[in-house]
Motif scaffolding. Structure first.
Motif, mmCIF file in Angstrom:
data_model
loop_
_atom_site.group_PDB
_atom_site.id
_atom_site.type_symbol
_atom_site.label_atom_id
_atom_site.label_comp_id
_atom_site.label_asym_id
_atom_site.label_seq_id
_atom_site.Cartn_x
_atom_site.Cartn_y
_atom_site.Cartn_z
ATOM 1 N N THR A 33 0.775 -1.357 -0.138
ATOM 2 C CA THR A 33 0.073 -0.006 -0.230
ATOM 3 C C THR A 33 0.836 1.382 -0.094
ATOM 4 N N PHE A 34 1.704 1.235 0.862
ATOM 5 C CA PHE A 34 2.773 2.635 0.787
ATOM 6 C C PHE A 34 3.617 2.608 -0.442
ATOM 7 N N ALA A 35 3.822 1.530 -0.971
ATOM 8 C CA ALA A 35 4.629 1.334 -2.445
ATOM 9 C C ALA A 35 3.641 1.967 -3.394
ATOM 10 N N ALA A 36 2.364 1.755 -3.535
ATOM 11 C CA ALA A 36 1.582 2.329 -4.470
ATOM 12 C C ALA A 36 0.901 3.759 -4.286
ATOM 13 N N LYS A 37 1.153 4.125 -3.034
ATOM 14 C CA LYS A 37 0.871 5.606 -2.811
ATOM 15 C C LYS A 37 1.980 6.332 -2.645
ATOM 16 N N PRO A 38 2.680 6.864 -3.378
ATOM 17 C CA PRO A 38 3.789 7.638 -3.241
ATOM 18 C C PRO A 38 3.548 9.083 -2.375
ATOM 19 N N ILE A 39 4.311 9.708 -1.746
ATOM 20 C CA ILE A 39 4.177 11.085 -1.105
ATOM 21 C C ILE A 39 4.307 12.154 -2.204
ATOM 22 N N HIS A 40 3.067 13.040 -1.983
ATOM 23 C CA HIS A 40 3.204 14.073 -2.869
ATOM 24 C C HIS A 40 3.343 15.172 -2.297
ATOM 25 N N SER A 41 4.661 15.803 -2.251
ATOM 26 C CA SER A 41 4.870 17.217 -1.478
ATOM 27 C C SER A 41 6.287 17.690 -1.871
ATOM 28 N N ASP A 42 5.975 19.038 -1.931
ATOM 29 C CA ASP A 42 7.527 19.570 -2.341
ATOM 30 C C ASP A 42 8.189 20.071 -0.842
ATOM 31 N N ASN A 43 7.765 19.866 0.105
ATOM 32 C CA ASN A 43 8.079 20.204 1.763
ATOM 33 C C ASN A 43 9.106 19.270 1.928
ATOM 34 N N PRO A 44 10.370 19.572 2.069
ATOM 35 C CA PRO A 44 11.093 18.229 2.669
ATOM 36 C C PRO A 44 10.920 17.741 4.033
ATOM 37 N N ALA A 45 10.466 18.526 4.688
ATOM 38 C CA ALA A 45 10.170 18.195 6.248
ATOM 39 C C ALA A 45 8.975 17.208 6.110
#
Length: 109
Positions: A48-60
């Protein structure tokens, strides 16, 4: 003061039971079943985690999200390993008890 007869009575501990091979194997089956269930859970979470990557520009945000994901997968993997090792240990204990019983019966007393 009360001068009653003081009798030496040994406390009976009914909760302490000696391990038998059957108890060990039953516990091993239960622990092994939990290990298999936790392994399936770990695989499902990782997929599930592999199928849904994190979408953000904030490095934190990316760092915190990846740390949380790592902790979640790590905790389920730790549970899998612990229950698996307990299952193996109980099988080993059952074998040890069987060997001890066999040598006890075979030795002249």
């Amino acid at each position: 003061m009360n001068n009653q007869d003081k009798t030496d009575t040994k406390p009976t501990n009914t909760t302490t039971q000696t391990p038998t091979p059957l108890r060990c194997l039953t516990g091993s089956l239960i622990s092994g079943g939990l290990a298999i269930a936790l392994y399936s859970l770990t695989a499902a979470i990782a997929q599930t985690f592999a199928a849904k990557p994190i979408h953000s520009d904030n490095p934190a945000v990316i760092n915190i999200a990846s740390a949380v994901r790592t902790l979640v997968v790590g905790m389920t993997a730790l549970g899998t390993g612990i229950f698996g090792l307990v299952a193996l240990g109980l099988i080993g204990l059952a074998i040890q008890i069987l060997i001890q019983q066999a040598t006890k019966k075979g030795s002249p007393s």
